[in-house]
Motif scaffolding. Structure first.
Motif, PDB file in Angstrom:
ATOM      1  N   GLU A 230       6.716  -4.030   1.612  1.00 20.55           N
ATOM      2  CA  GLU A 230       7.034  -5.429   1.345  1.00 20.55           C
ATOM      3  C   GLU A 230       8.410  -5.791   1.893  1.00 20.55           C
ATOM      4  OE1 GLU A 230       4.528  -6.316  -2.748  1.00 20.55           O
ATOM      5  OE2 GLU A 230       6.526  -5.419  -2.893  1.00 20.55           O
ATOM      6  N   ARG A 231       9.358  -4.862   1.793  1.00 19.16           N
ATOM      7  CA  ARG A 231      10.696  -5.148   2.318  1.00 19.16           C
ATOM      8  C   ARG A 231      10.668  -5.368   3.832  1.00 19.16           C
ATOM      9  NH1 ARG A 231      14.066  -0.368  -0.877  1.00 19.16           N
ATOM     10  NH2 ARG A 231      13.482  -1.038  -2.986  1.00 19.16           N
TER      11      ARG A 231
ATOM     12  N   MET B 117      -0.989   0.400  14.758  1.00 11.98           N
ATOM     13  CA  MET B 117      -2.183   0.633  13.976  1.00 11.98           C
ATOM     14  C   MET B 117      -1.772   1.046  12.561  1.00 11.98           C
ATOM     15  SD  MET B 117      -4.175   2.850  16.911  1.00 11.98           S
ATOM     16  CE  MET B 117      -5.363   3.502  15.731  1.00 11.98           C
ATOM     17  N   ARG B 118      -2.765   1.128  11.688  1.00 12.53           N
ATOM     18  CA  ARG B 118      -2.466   1.582  10.320  1.00 12.53           C
ATOM     19  C   ARG B 118      -2.124   3.068  10.304  1.00 12.53           C
ATOM     20  NH1 ARG B 118      -1.257   3.716   6.534  1.00 12.53           N
ATOM     21  NH2 ARG B 118      -1.791   3.395   4.341  1.00 12.53           N
ATOM     22  N   GLY B 119      -2.744   3.840  11.177  1.00  9.58           N
ATOM     23  CA  GLY B 119      -2.527   5.270  11.258  1.00  9.58           C
ATOM     24  C   GLY B 119      -3.493   5.868  12.244  1.00  9.58           C
ATOM     25  N   PRO B 120      -3.484   7.176  12.452  1.00 12.69           N
ATOM     26  CA  PRO B 120      -4.399   7.807  13.407  1.00 12.69           C
ATOM     27  C   PRO B 120      -5.859   7.471  13.102  1.00 12.69           C
ATOM     28  CG  PRO B 120      -2.722   9.361  12.691  1.00 12.69           C
ATOM     29  CD  PRO B 120      -2.578   8.156  11.812  1.00 12.69           C
ATOM     30  N   GLY B 121      -6.525   6.887  14.085  1.00 17.60           N
ATOM     31  CA  GLY B 121      -7.931   6.544  13.941  1.00 17.60           C
ATOM     32  C   GLY B 121      -8.209   5.331  13.084  1.00 17.60           C
ATOM     33  N   ILE B 122      -7.172   4.656  12.583  1.00 12.92           N
ATOM     34  CA  ILE B 122      -7.363   3.505  11.693  1.00 12.92           C
ATOM     35  C   ILE B 122      -6.861   2.246  12.405  1.00 12.92           C
ATOM     36  CG2 ILE B 122      -6.970   2.539   9.408  1.00 12.92           C
ATOM     37  CD1 ILE B 122      -6.152   5.320   8.477  1.00 12.92           C
ATOM     38  N   PRO B 123      -7.757   1.435  12.972  1.00 15.57           N
ATOM     39  CA  PRO B 123      -7.322   0.232  13.686  1.00 15.57           C
ATOM     40  C   PRO B 123      -6.777  -0.815  12.719  1.00 15.57           C
ATOM     41  CG  PRO B 123      -9.709   0.265  13.501  1.00 15.57           C
ATOM     42  CD  PRO B 123      -9.219   1.581  12.956  1.00 15.57           C
ATOM     43  N   ALA B 124      -5.991  -1.732  13.256  1.00 10.88           N
ATOM     44  CA  ALA B 124      -5.399  -2.780  12.429  1.00 10.88           C
ATOM     45  C   ALA B 124      -5.290  -4.064  13.221  1.00 10.88           C
ATOM     46  CB  ALA B 124      -4.025  -2.357  11.921  1.00 10.88           C
TER      47      ALA B 124
ATOM     48  N   ASP C  90       7.454   8.349   8.529  1.00  6.27           N
ATOM     49  CA  ASP C  90       7.481   7.823   9.894  1.00  6.27           C
ATOM     50  C   ASP C  90       8.913   7.544  10.353  1.00  6.27           C
ATOM     51  OD1 ASP C  90       4.717   7.933   9.982  1.00  6.27           O
ATOM     52  OD2 ASP C  90       4.452   5.852   9.374  1.00  6.27           O
ATOM     53  N   ALA C  91       9.776   7.160   9.402  1.00  9.04           N
ATOM     54  CA  ALA C  91      11.174   6.892   9.738  1.00  9.04           C
ATOM     55  C   ALA C  91      12.011   8.156   9.821  1.00  9.04           C
ATOM     56  CB  ALA C  91      11.781   5.954   8.698  1.00  9.04           C
ATOM     57  N   ARG C  92      11.447   9.287   9.388  1.00  2.36           N
ATOM     58  CA  ARG C  92      12.188  10.542   9.292  1.00  2.36           C
ATOM     59  C   ARG C  92      13.448  10.364   8.454  1.00  2.36           C
ATOM     60  NH1 ARG C  92      11.717  12.972  15.506  1.00  2.36           N
ATOM     61  NH2 ARG C  92       9.491  12.552  15.754  1.00  2.36           N
ATOM     62  N   ALA C  93      13.257   9.663   7.335  1.00  2.00           N
ATOM     63  CA  ALA C  93      14.348   9.384   6.409  1.00  2.00           C
ATOM     64  C   ALA C  93      14.027   9.994   5.050  1.00  2.00           C
ATOM     65  CB  ALA C  93      14.565   7.880   6.264  1.00  2.00           C
ATOM     66  N   ALA C  94      15.065  10.420   4.343  1.00  2.91           N
ATOM     67  CA  ALA C  94      14.864  11.084   3.059  1.00  2.91           C
ATOM     68  C   ALA C  94      14.677  10.089   1.918  1.00  2.91           C
ATOM     69  CB  ALA C  94      16.052  12.003   2.755  1.00  2.91           C
ATOM     70  N   ARG C  95      15.369   8.944   1.985  1.00  2.00           N
ATOM     71  CA  ARG C  95      15.308   7.979   0.889  1.00  2.00           C
ATOM     72  C   ARG C  95      15.239   6.564   1.439  1.00  2.00           C
ATOM     73  NH1 ARG C  95      19.537   9.101  -3.865  1.00  2.00           N
ATOM     74  NH2 ARG C  95      18.166   7.513  -4.773  1.00  2.00           N
ATOM     75  N   GLY C  96      14.639   5.681   0.670  1.00  2.00           N
ATOM     76  CA  GLY C  96      14.565   4.282   1.051  1.00  2.00           C
ATOM     77  C   GLY C  96      15.812   3.528   0.636  1.00  2.00           C
ATOM     78  N   TRP C  97      15.918   2.294   1.090  1.00  2.00           N
ATOM     79  CA  TRP C  97      17.065   1.438   0.790  1.00  2.00           C
ATOM     80  C   TRP C  97      16.612   0.002   0.953  1.00  2.00           C
ATOM     81  CZ3 TRP C  97      19.521  -2.412   3.514  1.00  2.00           C
ATOM     82  CH2 TRP C  97      20.749  -2.876   2.999  1.00  2.00           C
ATOM     83  N   GLY C  98      17.237  -0.892   0.218  1.00  2.00           N
ATOM     84  CA  GLY C  98      16.958  -2.301   0.424  1.00  2.00           C
ATOM     85  C   GLY C  98      16.811  -3.078  -0.872  1.00  2.00           C
ATOM     86  N   GLU C  99      16.262  -4.261  -0.735  1.00  2.00           N
ATOM     87  CA  GLU C  99      16.181  -5.222  -1.828  1.00  2.00           C
ATOM     88  C   GLU C  99      15.319  -4.678  -2.977  1.00  2.00           C
ATOM     89  OE1 GLU C  99      15.092  -9.973  -2.353  1.00  2.00           O
ATOM     90  OE2 GLU C  99      14.608  -8.902  -0.494  1.00  2.00           O
TER      91      GLU C  99
ATOM     92  N   VAL D  54      -4.026  -1.904   1.271  1.00  2.00           N
ATOM     93  CA  VAL D  54      -4.325  -1.529   2.657  1.00  2.00           C
ATOM     94  C   VAL D  54      -3.106  -1.030   3.424  1.00  2.00           C
ATOM     95  CG1 VAL D  54      -6.198  -3.216   2.729  1.00  2.00           C
ATOM     96  CG2 VAL D  54      -3.961  -3.842   3.644  1.00  2.00           C
ATOM     97  N   GLY D  55      -1.914  -1.297   2.925  1.00  2.00           N
ATOM     98  CA  GLY D  55      -0.714  -0.985   3.696  1.00  2.00           C
ATOM     99  C   GLY D  55      -0.183   0.415   3.445  1.00  2.00           C
ATOM    100  N   PRO D  56       0.855   0.803   4.166  1.00  2.00           N
ATOM    101  CA  PRO D  56       1.440   2.137   4.017  1.00  2.00           C
ATOM    102  C   PRO D  56       2.222   2.265   2.720  1.00  2.00           C
ATOM    103  CG  PRO D  56       2.714   0.839   5.567  1.00  2.00           C
ATOM    104  CD  PRO D  56       1.506   0.019   5.236  1.00  2.00           C
ATOM    105  N   SER D  57       2.233   3.454   2.177  1.00  2.00           N
ATOM    106  CA  SER D  57       3.010   3.743   0.971  1.00  2.00           C
ATOM    107  C   SER D  57       4.473   3.963   1.336  1.00  2.00           C
ATOM    108  CB  SER D  57       2.456   4.994   0.289  1.00  2.00           C
ATOM    109  OG  SER D  57       2.663   6.135   1.123  1.00  2.00           O
ATOM    110  N   ASP D  58       5.321   3.996   0.313  1.00  2.00           N
ATOM    111  CA  ASP D  58       6.735   4.302   0.547  1.00  2.00           C
ATOM    112  C   ASP D  58       6.880   5.660   1.232  1.00  2.00           C
ATOM    113  OD1 ASP D  58       7.259   1.941  -0.715  1.00  2.00           O
ATOM    114  OD2 ASP D  58       8.382   2.814  -2.390  1.00  2.00           O
ATOM    115  N   ALA D  59       6.094   6.638   0.781  1.00  2.00           N
ATOM    116  CA  ALA D  59       6.204   7.989   1.348  1.00  2.00           C
ATOM    117  C   ALA D  59       5.831   8.000   2.820  1.00  2.00           C
ATOM    118  CB  ALA D  59       5.314   8.953   0.564  1.00  2.00           C
ATOM    119  N   GLU D  60       4.791   7.231   3.192  1.00  2.00           N
ATOM    120  CA  GLU D  60       4.391   7.168   4.596  1.00  2.00           C
ATOM    121  C   GLU D  60       5.492   6.548   5.450  1.00  2.00           C
ATOM    122  OE1 GLU D  60      -0.068   6.249   5.377  1.00  2.00           O
ATOM    123  OE2 GLU D  60       0.448   5.273   3.486  1.00  2.00           O
ATOM    124  N   ILE D  61       6.076   5.481   4.967  1.00  2.00           N
ATOM    125  CA  ILE D  61       7.121   4.802   5.738  1.00  2.00           C
ATOM    126  C   ILE D  61       8.329   5.711   5.916  1.00  2.00           C
ATOM    127  CG2 ILE D  61       8.785   2.899   5.658  1.00  2.00           C
ATOM    128  CD1 ILE D  61       6.578   1.169   4.454  1.00  2.00           C
ATOM    129  N   LEU D  62       8.718   6.409   4.866  1.00  2.00           N
ATOM    130  CA  LEU D  62       9.855   7.323   4.984  1.00  2.00           C
ATOM    131  C   LEU D  62       9.539   8.467   5.932  1.00  2.00           C
ATOM    132  CD1 LEU D  62      11.099   7.475   1.285  1.00  2.00           C
ATOM    133  CD2 LEU D  62      12.173   6.295   3.219  1.00  2.00           C
TER     134      LEU D  62
END
Length: 477
Positions: free
Chosen positions: A297-298, A189-196, A281-290, A271-279
């Motif tokens: 998007e990555r 889902m998109r998040g608690p109570g938010i269907p996708a 949920d991943a329990r990660a301090a910083r992002g990485w990638g292209e 409509v999608g998750p922000s960088d902060a939300e993804i980090l």
């Protein structure tokens, strides 16, 4: 059969009354340690399949197991609504390995409820999510006495290992299914109570890179510095699979990547998750990638390569002075339109051949591949599903791209030419594939409710019009 589809009211009442029992049944299903990738659990896989067959028969479907050369399929049908659409409901009863076991708060196959969550391996991926649709069928059959549509249920035991048997069966027998639409819940889902509703998924290529050196393990004192260590050579190769910008360094890898226009990227940003939300949920301090892309998007628009594991040498307690004879890395590519897993496998082999030093022997073995999938989000069937989820969750669902892969999604489009509704019930923090996997039970209840309403809308709307397939899926030899 009257022209008017039966009312959903009785089915919804049955769903509300049965919640406690539904959860106890789900706990019984989660207790089966159905780790399809591990040969030690073959018996558990068959016992679980037999349990599912008995349960589906008990709620009023004709059910059987089907042999595919691997773990059995569970196939169930109900065809008591002639002239109405047929819905194919897909799910999988196999689960990821539970290791590392020491990181679980409670044993992975002893399901336990803490707060509003059911913890256990497979509680969410995918037993809990498929259970929502199985229970919706029960609610119609026991509550209303009938279903508003015809139904085919296909529950497989090899999704986590590439769906090889399922895809083989679809190619051989898919023409007998005659479905008008498919429904799958095996995403987030998109998040608690938010269907996708998911409208695009990445494809995949799973491969193993093996490096061999001496014929046997060697004493590192006697031969260290004289013989190239295969584990070291493997790490040297793996370190050159990405460049300094986070891009996959396999030549030709991006040649077929389809670019997405600014309008689509703007919709995703809205409509999608922000960088902060993804980090978070991943329990990660910083992002990485292209570079040049958001984290969402990555994971959804761009292809990727992950090293899932490296095996070689001694990994036990204490020290062992050894040069291993061989070492292996498990690799996972995620692919986007118009990448072809077979072509990517060839490009990987060629790249490894260029990188491997002459002191060792390197080989790439492909395990499975699946093509990306895309469904037009304005399709009437997806709109009917969105309306059903809006009624159940009390808010409009968002349409999302997923970075994950379900091999059967594009195969259903190829074989049946039908729209596939991808309606996830997992929360971003449900820890799919990790320790302490859980399923938020309110999502089970709302999922049953939404599935009941979707069946009603599909039955009232007449026969769905099949769509021409737009993608492919299959195993890579």
């Amino acid at each position: 059969m009257p022209n008017r589809a039966p009312s959903a009211a009785a089915a919804l009442a049955h769903a509300r009354a049965g919640r406690t029992r539904f959860v106890e049944e789900l706990k019984e299903l989660v207790r089966f340690p159905t780790v399809g990738a591990q040969p030690a659990h073959r018996g558990d896989m068959r016992r679980c399949a037999a349990w599912l067959v008995a349960h589906l028969r008990g709620i009023g479907l004709r059910a059987e197991t089907v042999e595919t050369g691997g773990h059995p399929l569970v196939l169930a049908r109900w065809s008591g609504a002639p002239g109405r659409p047929t819905l194919l409901v897909y799910g999988h009863y196999d689960v990821q390995p539970a290791e590392p076991l020491g990181e679980w708060t409670s044993p992975p196959f002893e399901p336990v409820i803490r707060g509003a969550d059911l913890f256990g391996r497979g509680a969410c991926d995918d037993k809990g999510q498929l259970w929502a649709h199985v229970k919706a069928l029960e609610c119609w059959l026991r509550g209303a006495g009938t279903l508003p549509v015809n139904v085919v249920c296909v529950l497989e035991g090899e999704e986590e290992t590439g769906s090889v048997g399922m895809l083989r069966w679809l190619r051989a027998e898919g023409g007998t299914l005659r479905a008008d639409a498919a429904l799958i819940s095996d995403m987030r889902m998109r998040g608690p109570g938010i269907p996708a509703i998911t409208y695009a998924m990445r494809g995949a290529l799973s491969a193993e890179l093996e490096v061999r050196g001496p014929a046997v393990d060697l004493h590192s004192g006697n031969f260290g510095g004289a013989v190239h260590n295969p584990l070291q050579a493997l790490c040297e190769i793996v370190s050159r699979l990405h460049d300094a910008r986070g891009r996959v360094a396999v030549p030709g890898f991006y040649r077929r990547v389809r670019e997405v226009d600014a309008e689509e990227r703007a919709y995703m940003a809205r409509v999608g998750p922000s960088d902060a939300e993804i980090l978070r949920d991943a329990r990660a301090a910083r992002g990485w990638g292209e570079r040049g892309y958001t984290l969402y998007e990555r994971t959804a628009l761009r292809p990727s390569l992950s090293v899932n594991g490296i095996v070689g040498g001694y990994a036990g307690e204490g020290a062992k002075a050894v040069i291993p004879a061989r070492a292996t890395a498990k690799l996972s590519f995620r692919l986007v339109p118009d990448q072809d897993p077979a072509e990517v496998a060839r490009l990987l082999r060629e790249h490894v051949a260029r990188l491997a030093p002459p002191t060792v022997r390197a080989a790439v073995r492909t395990v499975f591949g699946a093509h990306p999938a895309h469904v037009e989000r304005r399709h009437p069937v997806l709109r009917a599903a969105a309306a059903a989820f809006r009624e159940s969750f009390g808010r409009e669902p968002v349409f999302l791209r997923s970075g994950g892969t379900i091999p059967v999604v594009s195969a259903l489009g190829e074989t049946l030419g039908v729209p596939v509704v991808l309606a996830g019930l997992a929360l971003p923090d449900d820890r799919l594939h990790g320790p302490d996997e859980k399923f938020h039970l309110p999502n089970l209840y709302r999922g049953i409710d939404a599935s009941i309403r979707f069946l009603a809308r599909l039955g009232a709307g007449g026969r769905a019009r099949p769509r021409r397939p737009t993608s492919h899926a299959g195993a890579i030899p």
